[in-house]
Write a protein that holds these residues in place. Structure first.
Motif, PDB file in Angstrom:
ATOM      1  N   ARG A   1      39.568 -68.300 -18.170  1.00 53.16           N
ATOM      2  CA  ARG A   1      38.656 -67.191 -18.491  1.00 53.16           C
ATOM      3  C   ARG A   1      38.914 -66.027 -17.550  1.00 53.16           C
ATOM      4  N   PRO A   2      38.757 -64.791 -18.028  1.00 54.40           N
ATOM      5  CA  PRO A   2      39.064 -63.632 -17.182  1.00 54.40           C
ATOM      6  C   PRO A   2      38.035 -63.444 -16.070  1.00 54.40           C
ATOM      7  N   VAL A   3      38.525 -63.157 -14.880  1.00 55.98           N
ATOM      8  CA  VAL A   3      37.656 -62.827 -13.748  1.00 55.98           C
ATOM      9  C   VAL A   3      37.766 -61.350 -13.386  1.00 55.98           C
ATOM     10  N   GLY A   4      38.778 -60.691 -13.895  1.00 55.28           N
ATOM     11  CA  GLY A   4      38.944 -59.256 -13.675  1.00 55.28           C
ATOM     12  C   GLY A   4      39.536 -58.615 -14.911  1.00 55.28           C
ATOM     13  N   TRP A   5      39.168 -57.346 -15.141  1.00 58.62           N
ATOM     14  CA  TRP A   5      39.635 -56.670 -16.356  1.00 58.62           C
ATOM     15  C   TRP A   5      39.851 -55.190 -16.063  1.00 58.62           C
ATOM     16  N   THR A   6      40.974 -54.674 -16.536  1.00 58.58           N
ATOM     17  CA  THR A   6      41.230 -53.232 -16.494  1.00 58.58           C
ATOM     18  C   THR A   6      41.733 -52.785 -17.849  1.00 58.58           C
ATOM     19  N   THR A   7      41.106 -51.761 -18.375  1.00 57.18           N
ATOM     20  CA  THR A   7      41.600 -51.094 -19.580  1.00 57.18           C
ATOM     21  C   THR A   7      42.246 -49.794 -19.134  1.00 57.18           C
TER      22      THR A   7
ATOM     23  N   ASN B   1      33.855 -47.283 -24.888  1.00 56.81           N
ATOM     24  CA  ASN B   1      34.017 -48.724 -25.104  1.00 56.81           C
ATOM     25  C   ASN B   1      35.250 -49.292 -24.421  1.00 56.81           C
ATOM     26  N   GLY B   2      35.696 -48.634 -23.358  1.00 62.94           N
ATOM     27  CA  GLY B   2      36.841 -49.157 -22.619  1.00 62.94           C
ATOM     28  C   GLY B   2      36.489 -50.313 -21.708  1.00 62.94           C
ATOM     29  N   ILE B   3      35.209 -50.504 -21.418  1.00 65.34           N
ATOM     30  CA  ILE B   3      34.772 -51.632 -20.588  1.00 65.34           C
ATOM     31  C   ILE B   3      34.245 -52.722 -21.499  1.00 65.34           C
ATOM     32  N   PRO B   4      34.784 -53.929 -21.427  1.00 68.45           N
ATOM     33  CA  PRO B   4      34.370 -54.993 -22.347  1.00 68.45           C
ATOM     34  C   PRO B   4      32.900 -55.354 -22.176  1.00 68.45           C
ATOM     35  N   LEU B   5      32.339 -55.875 -23.255  1.00 66.89           N
ATOM     36  CA  LEU B   5      30.953 -56.338 -23.248  1.00 66.89           C
ATOM     37  C   LEU B   5      30.819 -57.706 -22.565  1.00 66.89           C
ATOM     38  N   TYR B   6      31.924 -58.382 -22.370  1.00 67.96           N
ATOM     39  CA  TYR B   6      31.909 -59.772 -21.924  1.00 67.96           C
ATOM     40  C   TYR B   6      31.565 -59.898 -20.432  1.00 67.96           C
ATOM     41  N   ASP B   7      31.139 -61.104 -20.050  1.00 66.41           N
ATOM     42  CA  ASP B   7      30.785 -61.405 -18.666  1.00 66.41           C
ATOM     43  C   ASP B   7      32.054 -61.614 -17.852  1.00 66.41           C
ATOM     44  N   ILE B   8      32.468 -60.593 -17.159  1.00 70.64           N
ATOM     45  CA  ILE B   8      33.670 -60.632 -16.325  1.00 70.64           C
ATOM     46  C   ILE B   8      33.277 -60.042 -14.980  1.00 70.64           C
TER      47      ILE B   8
ATOM     48  N   HIS C   1      44.572 -55.283 -19.186  1.00 71.12           N
ATOM     49  CA  HIS C   1      45.036 -56.221 -18.161  1.00 71.12           C
ATOM     50  C   HIS C   1      43.891 -57.175 -17.837  1.00 71.12           C
ATOM     51  N   ALA C   2      44.122 -58.453 -17.932  1.00 72.10           N
ATOM     52  CA  ALA C   2      43.128 -59.454 -17.565  1.00 72.10           C
ATOM     53  C   ALA C   2      43.677 -60.334 -16.458  1.00 72.10           C
ATOM     54  N   THR C   3      42.905 -60.482 -15.405  1.00 73.43           N
ATOM     55  CA  THR C   3      43.225 -61.458 -14.361  1.00 73.43           C
ATOM     56  C   THR C   3      42.467 -62.727 -14.702  1.00 73.43           C
ATOM     57  N   VAL C   4      43.214 -63.811 -14.922  1.00 74.49           N
ATOM     58  CA  VAL C   4      42.651 -65.029 -15.504  1.00 74.49           C
ATOM     59  C   VAL C   4      42.502 -66.113 -14.441  1.00 74.49           C
TER      60      VAL C   4
END
Length: 701
Positions: free
Chosen positions: A408-414, A461-468, A400-403
């Motif tokens: 660009r995503p500001v929030g992320w849930t795996t 690796n459930g948390i992305p490496l990206y800047d979110i 789930h990405a909050t865009v």
């Protein structure tokens, strides 16, 4: 300089290093060779720090009596942990030896150097070497970890492509546990209890002996049964007959739907949030759901072990991945004092994860205790291996990405639904399989997955490496599954990275951005950016064509466990009903590389396995259990389906070594998934991406 966890657990110098009378140095490790080349890399580290030739180093691996206890060989930690300890110990022992030599020579230690173990002063031999001063060095002391290792600029062995030390024996038929022959040895096969709680009501011993065609012995202890004898063919025939005619009180029955990731995700679960709280609001929320099935390890050779019960002592030879844990688990299961049990590692024909090796070791030990004085070589069959080894859990993952307004995503849930990936014996109450058949079976237990501080299991690796801004995991751990599940290479990372990278591609498409440029806009980590840019350059990403043509190019990126090696992968595919991966390009940052060939080989093998998982592998169930019991019913990738693989190691020798053996699997699977989506113009969200799924996806468009 951070102290290695292995050195903290085993601080005495003599657990790691010993001067031998033949003027070699024995270096010990609790980590074991699984085909990853670790013994060669560790020998290189020791030889480098001690200023020895490689042939002056002997590596003792997986000896539960003399070597350091380092738990299981898992999670790509061998070079980081064991290598770090050996580097520190070797540097310290070298310094201690130089101090003793300087006293003898009436010199300052800095006046001396070491060449192939000999002390040199002013470029001239002194007539002294390590072995002359060794009696004056107290190796029973604890390491201080205060001596700095050599700077990279002075390396002469580390960083070189040294041929694997374990290959000559394997190429001549003597390198594997299955090759061992001992005087007086008996062969054995287990007759497996069909499920926990099953009780053996009847077994026609005479029918079993007739089927053997030669003399065999039937070993029984409670509900554990094994057949043993001098002729392996007779034992095999007898065991097959016994399995056919044994009458059990209850038998395991599975249903086909229980193999489905959707069935698993519908079961009751223990739920928790990991990481940041979920981002508030869902006005611009984008979600996608993905799955992968149960997987087998597909070990090339079935599990095997040898055991000898003699003079009230049990010795076990096994290809399991941790001899100190195996020793403790066998001792506890059999009610023996731990000082009466010794476990020694012998290499097996390949497994990254928890297959049947530990369980076969207990099987052999049980048979040996009923047949004292005779070495027992117990080997599972191919069907045993597929039916009774722990499987890698099926999984469903919804990302789930909050865009934001900028796309660009500001929030992320795996969000992850999975059974446990970490049930190695002795971990969280897990036990060896045959313990269920003994007089007092172990108690039922709730599965225990690997905690996040150890890299995570299903959550890896459930948390992305990206800047979110906010990143987290909603984890649903499924407790009640009808088969054992445990560790397989990468654990949950493969599907997690597959899902994360798929949604990143979709977000790029929604933003009208190139997938590479979009990823770079989300990355501030310079090492992640470097591997991503290099992989793209290798694949000539800038020449990527339009989508929907049947040919595709896709990207995948991750840092394994978000703490080990970085890997970026680009995959090229052709899709005409079935998917064919034609080329894979991979750039890896593993920090200081000990053996470049070893690292490249590991990355290549990990990519091959990822292709097999992404396109082919799936364990199905029928009433008797796992339905894939041979290479026809559980196919793995064949040589003619392996793509061209191009691996480049990004220079990063200023950084500490990073675990590399599992870093490319998730990115490779993700790159294939994204390449297929590019080729088709439609995304396949379930692994394996079979012909049927391709056809179904095309019909839905």
């Amino acid at each position: 300089m951070a102290t290695s966890q292995s050195l903290r657990d085993n601080p005495r110098l003599d657990r790691w290093l010993r001067f031998e009378p033949d003027r070699t140095i024995r270096v010990a490790t609790g980590k074991v060779e699984l085909g990853q080349g670790i013994l060669t890399a560790l020998a290189q580290i020791a030889a480098e720090e001690l200023d020895l030739r490689l042939d002056q180093v002997r590596v003792m691996s997986g000896n539960s009596l003399e070597g350091p206890g380092e738990g299981y060989t898992a999670s790509s930690w061998s070079v980081e942990h064991s290598g770090g300890a050996i580097r520190a110990v070797s540097a310290e022992v070298r310094a201690l030896a130089l101090t003793r030599a300087a006293l003898r020579l009436n010199a300052a230690p800095e006046e001396l150097s070491v060449l192939a173990g000999e002390f040199v002063r002013g470029g001239l031999a002194t007539g002294l070497d390590y072995w002359d001063v060794a009696p004056e060095i107290d190796l029973s002391a604890e390491a201080t970890d205060a001596v700095a290792p050599k700077p990279v600029a002075e390396h002469r062995i580390v960083g070189r492509a040294i041929p694997r030390l374990d290959l000559p024996a394997k190429l001549t038929g003597t390198g594997f546990i299955q090759d061992i022959v001992m005087p007086g040895m008996l062969h054995a096969r287990p007759v497996r209890q069909p499920r926990r709680g099953a009780r053996l009501r009847a077994l026609d011993d005479e029918a079993v002996r007739r089927a053997a065609g030669d003399e065999v012995m039937i070993v029984r202890r409670a509900d554990f049964v094994a057949i043993a004898g001098e002729d392996e063919t007779a034992v095999r025939k007898a065991a097959a007959k016994a399995a056919d005619i044994a009458v059990w009180e209850t038998r395991r029955e599975l249903r086909a739907e229980q193999a489905s990731p959707a069935w698993l995700a519908a079961q009751p679960s223990h739920d928790r949030r990991i990481g940041d709280p979920a981002a508030a609001g869902d006005a611009h929320r984008v979600s996608m759901r993905f799955s992968r099935p149960f997987l087998s390890h597909g070990s090339i050779a079935p599990s095997c072990a040898l055991a000898l019960w003699q003079d009230a002592r049990l010795t076990v030879w096994s290809h399991a991945q941790g001899m100190h844990p195996l020793r403790a688990n066998i001792a506890a299961t059999l009610g023996l004092s731990i000082d009466k049990v010794a476990c020694h590692h012998v290499q097996g024909a390949g497994c990254y994860g928890h297959n049947g090796a530990d369980d076969a070791a207990l099987d052999a030990a049980l048979a040996a205790m009923e047949l004292p004085g005779r070495p027992i070589r117990l080997c599972w069959t191919r069907a045993d291996e597929f039916s009774y080894e722990p499987l890698s859990s099926a999984m469903e993952v919804e990302v789930h990405a909050t865009v934001g307004e900028d796309g660009r995503p500001v929030g992320w849930t795996t969000e992850i639904w999975s059974a446990a990936h970490g049930q190695r014996p002795g971990v969280g109450g897990a036990y060896l399989l045959a313990a269920e058949a003994l007089e007092t079976p172990p108690p039922e237990r709730k599965p225990f997955d690997i905690p996040e501080e150890r890299g995570g299991g299903a959550t890896r690796n459930g948390i992305p490496l990206y800047d979110i801004a906010t990143k987290g995991i909603d984890f649903h751990l499924i407790h009640d599954v009808p088969v054992r599940t445990s560790s397989l290479r990468g654990l949950g990372a493969t599907l997690n990275v597959f899902a994360i990278e798929a949604l990143v591609d979709e977000l790029a498409a929604r933003a009208g951005a190139d997938p590479l440029a979009y990823r770079l806009s989300l990355l501030s980590d310079p090492r992640a950016r470097a591997v991503l840019e290099r992989a793209a350059a290798l694949a000539r990403w800038s020449e990527r064509g339009p989508g929907g043509t049947g040919r595709g190019l896709g990207l995948g990126l991750a840092r394994y466990k978000n703490s080990s090696a970085y890997a970026a992968v680009v995959a090229a595919v052709e899709v005409d009903e079935a998917v064919r991966v034609t080329d894979v390009w991979c750039a890896v940052d593993a920090g200081l590389v000990i053996n470049p060939d070893g690292v490249a080989n590991q990355v290549e093998g990990n990519i091959v396995q990822a292709v097999s998982w992404a396109l082919i592998e799936e364990m199905r169930f029928d009433a008797s259990g796992p339905a894939g019991v041979d290479w026809k019913s559980y196919p793995v990738i064949r040589f003619n389906d392996i793509p061209e693989i191009h691996v480049e190691l990004v220079e990063a020798s200023a950084h500490d070594p990073l675990g590399v053996g599992e870093c490319a699997g998730g990115p490779a699977a993700a790159a294939i998934g994204n390449a297929v989506a590019h080729a088709l113009g439609v995304r396949i969200r379930d692994m394996p991406m079979t012909r049927d799924r391709v056809v179904a996806a095309l019909m839905d468009t």
